[in-house]
Scaffold this motif. Structure first.
Motif, mmCIF file in Angstrom:
data_model
loop_
_atom_site.group_PDB
_atom_site.id
_atom_site.type_symbol
_atom_site.label_atom_id
_atom_site.label_comp_id
_atom_site.label_asym_id
_atom_site.label_seq_id
_atom_site.Cartn_x
_atom_site.Cartn_y
_atom_site.Cartn_z
ATOM 1 N N GLU A 37 0.811 -1.211 0.000
ATOM 2 C CA GLU A 37 0.000 0.000 0.000
ATOM 3 C C GLU A 37 0.849 1.269 0.000
ATOM 4 O OE1 GLU A 37 0.815 -0.774 4.372
ATOM 5 O OE2 GLU A 37 0.634 -1.880 2.494
ATOM 6 N N GLN A 38 2.169 1.139 0.100
ATOM 7 C CA GLN A 38 3.037 2.314 0.159
ATOM 8 C C GLN A 38 2.945 3.119 -1.133
ATOM 9 O OE1 GLN A 38 4.727 3.233 2.785
ATOM 10 N NE2 GLN A 38 5.788 4.968 1.905
ATOM 11 N N THR A 39 2.625 4.400 -1.009
ATOM 12 C CA THR A 39 2.522 5.244 -2.201
ATOM 13 C C THR A 39 3.905 5.572 -2.739
ATOM 14 O OG1 THR A 39 2.417 7.181 -0.788
ATOM 15 C CG2 THR A 39 0.336 6.289 -1.553
ATOM 16 N N PRO A 40 4.089 5.599 -4.054
ATOM 17 C CA PRO A 40 5.398 5.935 -4.619
ATOM 18 C C PRO A 40 5.746 7.392 -4.346
ATOM 19 C CG PRO A 40 3.949 4.905 -6.261
ATOM 20 C CD PRO A 40 3.100 5.259 -5.084
ATOM 21 N N PHE B 263 -0.161 0.243 -6.954
ATOM 22 C CA PHE B 263 -0.100 1.439 -7.781
ATOM 23 C C PHE B 263 0.512 1.094 -9.147
ATOM 24 C CE2 PHE B 263 -0.347 3.035 -3.505
ATOM 25 C CZ PHE B 263 -1.143 4.160 -3.605
ATOM 26 N N PRO B 264 0.151 1.834 -10.190
ATOM 27 C CA PRO B 264 0.825 1.651 -11.479
ATOM 28 C C PRO B 264 2.295 2.037 -11.351
ATOM 29 C CG PRO B 264 -1.182 2.988 -11.691
ATOM 30 C CD PRO B 264 -0.880 2.875 -10.239
ATOM 31 N N PHE B 265 3.138 1.476 -12.211
ATOM 32 C CA PHE B 265 4.548 1.856 -12.208
ATOM 33 C C PHE B 265 5.102 1.780 -13.625
ATOM 34 C CE2 PHE B 265 4.181 -2.601 -11.141
ATOM 35 C CZ PHE B 265 5.163 -3.243 -11.886
ATOM 36 N N LEU C 220 -11.003 -4.613 -1.741
ATOM 37 C CA LEU C 220 -11.383 -3.311 -2.277
ATOM 38 C C LEU C 220 -11.397 -2.261 -1.170
ATOM 39 C CD1 LEU C 220 -12.603 -1.698 -4.782
ATOM 40 C CD2 LEU C 220 -14.792 -2.082 -3.633
ATOM 41 N N ASP C 221 -11.976 -2.600 -0.021
ATOM 42 C CA ASP C 221 -11.999 -1.657 1.102
ATOM 43 C C ASP C 221 -10.588 -1.282 1.531
ATOM 44 O OD1 ASP C 221 -14.761 -1.654 1.131
ATOM 45 O OD2 ASP C 221 -14.921 -3.151 2.727
ATOM 46 N N TRP C 222 -9.694 -2.256 1.535
ATOM 47 C CA TRP C 222 -8.300 -2.010 1.939
ATOM 48 C C TRP C 222 -7.604 -1.106 0.925
ATOM 49 C CZ3 TRP C 222 -3.482 -3.463 -0.145
ATOM 50 C CH2 TRP C 222 -2.400 -3.339 0.713
ATOM 51 N N ILE C 223 -7.827 -1.360 -0.361
ATOM 52 C CA ILE C 223 -7.227 -0.516 -1.399
ATOM 53 C C ILE C 223 -7.789 0.898 -1.311
ATOM 54 C CG2 ILE C 223 -7.085 -0.148 -3.894
ATOM 55 C CD1 ILE C 223 -6.997 -3.197 -4.225
ATOM 56 N N ALA C 224 -9.091 1.011 -1.113
ATOM 57 C CA ALA C 224 -9.706 2.332 -0.990
ATOM 58 C C ALA C 224 -9.116 3.095 0.190
ATOM 59 C CB ALA C 224 -11.219 2.188 -0.832
ATOM 60 N N LYS C 225 -8.886 2.402 1.287
ATOM 61 C CA LYS C 225 -8.313 3.036 2.482
ATOM 62 C C LYS C 225 -6.943 3.623 2.195
ATOM 63 C CE LYS C 225 -6.735 1.861 7.158
ATOM 64 N NZ LYS C 225 -6.629 0.767 8.172
ATOM 65 N N HIS C 226 -6.174 2.948 1.326
ATOM 66 C CA HIS C 226 -4.793 3.364 1.070
ATOM 67 C C HIS C 226 -4.626 4.113 -0.254
ATOM 68 C CE1 HIS C 226 -3.237 1.285 4.575
ATOM 69 N NE2 HIS C 226 -3.973 0.248 4.258
ATOM 70 N N GLY C 227 -5.733 4.381 -0.952
ATOM 71 C CA GLY C 227 -5.664 5.230 -2.131
ATOM 72 C C GLY C 227 -5.010 4.605 -3.340
ATOM 73 N N PHE D 110 7.770 -4.366 4.969
ATOM 74 C CA PHE D 110 7.841 -3.261 5.914
ATOM 75 C C PHE D 110 8.182 -1.996 5.131
ATOM 76 C CE2 PHE D 110 8.360 -7.067 8.364
ATOM 77 C CZ PHE D 110 7.712 -6.801 9.553
ATOM 78 N N ARG D 111 7.190 -1.507 4.373
ATOM 79 C CA ARG D 111 7.398 -0.356 3.503
ATOM 80 C C ARG D 111 7.637 0.905 4.330
ATOM 81 N NH1 ARG D 111 6.236 -0.332 -2.022
ATOM 82 N NH2 ARG D 111 6.553 -2.428 -2.811
ATOM 83 N N PHE D 112 8.609 1.692 3.927
ATOM 84 C CA PHE D 112 9.043 2.844 4.700
ATOM 85 C C PHE D 112 7.920 3.877 4.860
ATOM 86 C CE2 PHE D 112 10.853 7.035 5.227
ATOM 87 C CZ PHE D 112 11.784 6.826 6.223
ATOM 88 N N ARG D 113 7.774 4.383 6.092
ATOM 89 C CA ARG D 113 6.836 5.459 6.397
ATOM 90 C C ARG D 113 7.559 6.490 7.259
ATOM 91 N NH1 ARG D 113 1.785 1.575 8.318
ATOM 92 N NH2 ARG D 113 1.647 0.375 6.394
#
Length: 751
Positions: free
Chosen positions: A45-48, A195-197, A244-251, A551-554
């Motif tokens: 779910e980590q945004t680029p 996310f697309p890449f 879907l709910d999880w993806i929506a939560k993380h955009g 463990f995606r960086f935040r």
């Protein structure tokens, strides 16, 4: 993969019912083992960096696609399009150009006139698209002709097989042949992002055809209908809705791939090859009812245009190195706003040569695979470099198959479990596994010569199981996770002069001498081994850093810590092995003190139940602390990530002993990766990496000092955030991406 090539050669001669039955049986067994990475992959779910969101402020994107596999699916296209239109949706229909059916031009024109999109799905859909480079180039020319004739912008390979660098031969703007996570696919390596890449064009060693600097990759992020309803026999669309709910939560981007071939528009459905179309309708209705305002419903070409425009705009205003969308392929990356001038804050990915291509590797592991993280990360790194990896380990339970391929690693399991006990119990287990490993490797070495054998301790002497392979010329790598003399001293309360410890030190020295290369987990262990067992240049450090895809960086932030109320608990997390040396009892002692100043404090505990845990919980009850402790039990990776994300503070409450003084817990890096502060013991092994201002330290084994540091963390949130950010700088120098490079360099130099 050779296995896939053989399968697709034989597939036309295997009855469909038999194929389906075998795949279903394998899938059902696999489903129970992959719950920590499917249908949700932690970290995906980590945004680029540089991501600017979806159009018009929409919360997330929804993309609907259909692969039409045969004449039955072709006949159902109009009914499917009508169903979607009635609910206000449009989708992309991907047709096979040279398959079992011919696509009527009027059908394509009808669909596009009504707002649907047309894409190209493979060429023949026979699993042979990527067999040889020369063959692919010839097929690419034909695919490009269909792309032009159909005015299509996108492509998807059959069976989700993919070689993304080869697809630069196609005149496409986007591809949809990958997924975030799907262990049920023939090529199960996921891209680990929702996310697309961007797939940049590689150095000009092959001619490309019309996609300029590269193309956009759109991974499907909702499980395929064939997987859910035909393989796993789910009877509801709950998995779709939950993810879907999880993806929506993380955009992120919810991209679904379904097949009209398998949708039964009339009852009754043939359960062996169909599922009721009502399940798809229910999903669309759910999206319509819940996310009408939040969802950007788009065609694949619209998503491609939006993301490529975003990328191009950023390329004009920023350096390309700052944009993750510009990488060769998506890699873990990190950006901390205030890391001024720091070159290590961002990893720019480039495609490396597969330096181990064709190498044969055997791995010995007296543990469970893939549950043991260090061996898993190493083995998968080798397969991605082109090596063939055969791994022998233990069978955790009867549900685990004796033989299987896990993300490219050929796993064989010995049917007995490791258990804790006395010294004789350890000796018996070790001896049996060493003998089995010796026979296993000797027989296999007669058939093929391994280039190297990677042996993970404990025990150290497991390296001698590779004696026959060494005679045949195999190099031996001994990976020392833990120093056995110090660990056994701690477990059995032995003195350094005891016979058992002296024997273990002798075994360590001889095991290291027998190996060609030694790997270990930190500087303290490297110094320890070099002081008593070998020269320093024989040992390389590969730190136990967490998988940065999971463990995606935040970046650290206050997260509301500066305005807490009595209603919101202050959560302190302990996760790990529940054994005496790791100090959960110290945490409970500190909790008793802390509760006086922080009444709403909660100690959250994750780990497998042990007799030590029962003793600690009894101590907590005696001190009237049971309401301040929340035991979550064993958690998979997804659960650990969620627990860390939900906590306010992580603790490493170790007792003082010879083992904890030389240990650098991986948990420190897990907390830092997810932006959480951590209290760790002040030991040489930890301070080899972290300075005084990089972590919150307490005196090893001192519960009173631990309590003081917890109170400080609670009452000084701004200072704690700054400390965490400094700790994150250290973490970014030791992500698994970087440590993996150290590991592969060491192996490459050995060979």
């Amino acid at each position: 993969m050779l296995r896939n090539r053989i399968y697709y050669q034989l597939k036309p001669f295997i009855p469909r019912a038999l194929r389906a039955a075998v795949r279903r049986r394998i899938a059902l067994r696999l489903e129970a083992r992959v719950q920590d990475v499917w249908p949700i992959m932690p970290g995906s779910e980590q945004t680029p960096p540089g991501w600017q969101g979806w159009p018009d402020g929409k919360k997330f994107a929804l993309v609907l696609t259909h692969d039409v596999e045969g004449p039955v699916g072709l006949r159902r296209c109009r009914r499917l399009a009508q169903l979607e239109s009635e609910l206000g949706f449009r989708s992309c229909f991907n047709f096979i150009p040279a398959g079992q059916y011919a696509v009527p031009p009027e059908l394509r024109e009808e669909l596009t006139s009504e707002g649907f999109e047309i894409g190209v799905h493979d060429l023949h859909h026979d699993g042979r698209l990527y067999r040889t480079w020369r063959g692919f180039v010839g097929k690419a020319k034909r695919i490009n002709e269909y792309l032009a004739d159909w005015k299509a912008e996108g492509f998807r390979s059959g069976f989700m097989l993919h070689k993304l660098d080869w697809l630069h031969q196609l005149a496409i703007r986007y591809d949809m042949s990958t997924f975030d996570t799907d262990p049920f696919e023939p090529q199960p390596e996921g891209r680990h992002t929702i996310f697309p890449f961007f797939i940049a064009r590689p150095p000009a060693n092959h001619q490309t055809n019309g996609n300029g600097e590269g193309y956009l990759e759109l991974p499907y992020t909702l499980p395929q209908d064939s997987t859910l309803f035909l393989l796993l026999r789910h009877e509801t669309s709950d998995v779709w809705i939950r993810k879907l709910d999880w993806i929506a939560k993380h955009g992120g981007m919810a991209l679904l791939d379904t097949h009209p071939d398998y949708m039964a528009f009339q009852d009754p459905a043939d359960a062996s090859v169909e599922y009721p179309v009502e399940r798809y309708r229910e999903f669309l209705q759910y999206v319509h009812d819940k996310y009408a305002e939040a969802c950007w419903h788009a065609l694949p070409r619209e998503v491609a245009s939006h993301v490529l425009d975003m990328r191009n705009t950023q390329l004009m205003s920023e350096s390309a190195a700052s944009i993750d969308l510009n990488g060769w392929q998506l890699q873990p990356s990190a950006t901390i706003p205030d890391l001024e001038g720091r070159s290590g804050g961002q990893v720019v990915s480039t495609k490396k040569d597969r330096r181990l291509h064709g190498k044969k590797v055997a791995v010995l592991l007296f543990s469970n695979y893939p549950a043991d993280p260090r061996p898993r990360r190493a083995a998968e790194a080798l397969t991605r470099e082109g090596a063939t990896v055969d791994l022998l380990c233990m069978q955790q339970n009867e549900r685990e198959p004796r033989h299987e391929n896990v993300n490219g690693v050929n796993v064989s399991r010995v049917p007995f479990r490791r258990y804790r006990g006395g010294k004789l119990a350890y000796l018996g287990q070790y001896s049996a596994f060493i003998l089995i490993s010796f026979v296993y490797l000797t027989i296999r070495s007669l058939r093929k010569r391994y280039d190297f054998i990677h042996v993970h301790n404990m025990p150290d002497v497991l390296i001698f199981a590779a004696a026959a392979a060494k005679v045949r010329g195999s190099k031996l790598i001994l990976d020392l996770h833990d120093p056995m003399p110090e660990l056994m001293q701690t477990i059995f309360k032995l003195t350094p002069e005891s016979l058992s410890v002296r024997v273990l030190k002798t075994m360590e020295k001889r095991s290291i001498a027998f190996s060609d290369l030694v790997l270990t987990v930190n500087i303290a262990c490297q110094n320890l081994y070099s002081a008593r067992s070998c020269r320093p240049d024989k040992i390389r450090v590969v730190l136990n850093s967490p998988d940065d895809y999971i463990f995606r960086f935040r970046p650290a932030n206050l997260n509301g810590s500066n305005n807490r109320t009595i209603e919101k608990p202050y959560k302190i997390l302990y996760h790990g092995s529940l054994v005496a040396r790791n100090g959960l009892d110290l945490a409970v002692e500190a909790l008793e003190t802390v509760r006086r100043s922080i009444p709403n404090v909660k100690l959250v505990v994750c780990g497998e139940r042990t007799p030590f845990l029962e003793n600690v919980m009894e101590m907590a009850r005696e001190r009237d602390l049971e309401n301040n402790i929340n035991y979550l039990g064993v958690q998979n990776l997804n659960g650990i990530v969620e627990a860390i994300t939900d906590c306010d503070l992580g603790i490493i409450p170790n007792h003082k002993n010879i083992f904890t003084e030389i240990n650098t817990p991986t948990r420190i890096f897990e907390y830092l990766a997810l932006g959480k502060p951590v209290i760790a013991p002040r030991t040489k092994a930890i301070q080899d990496y972290f300075g005084d201002g990089d972590l919150v330290f307490f005196e090893l084994g001192n519960a009173r000092d631990l309590a003081r540091q917890i109170e400080y963390a609670f009452s000084h949130p701004k200072e704690i955030v700054e400390t965490t950010r400094r700790g994150q700088r250290v973490y970014l120098d030791h992500t698994w991406t970087r440590e993996k490079a150290q590991f592969l360099d060491a192996v490459g130099e050995l060979l």
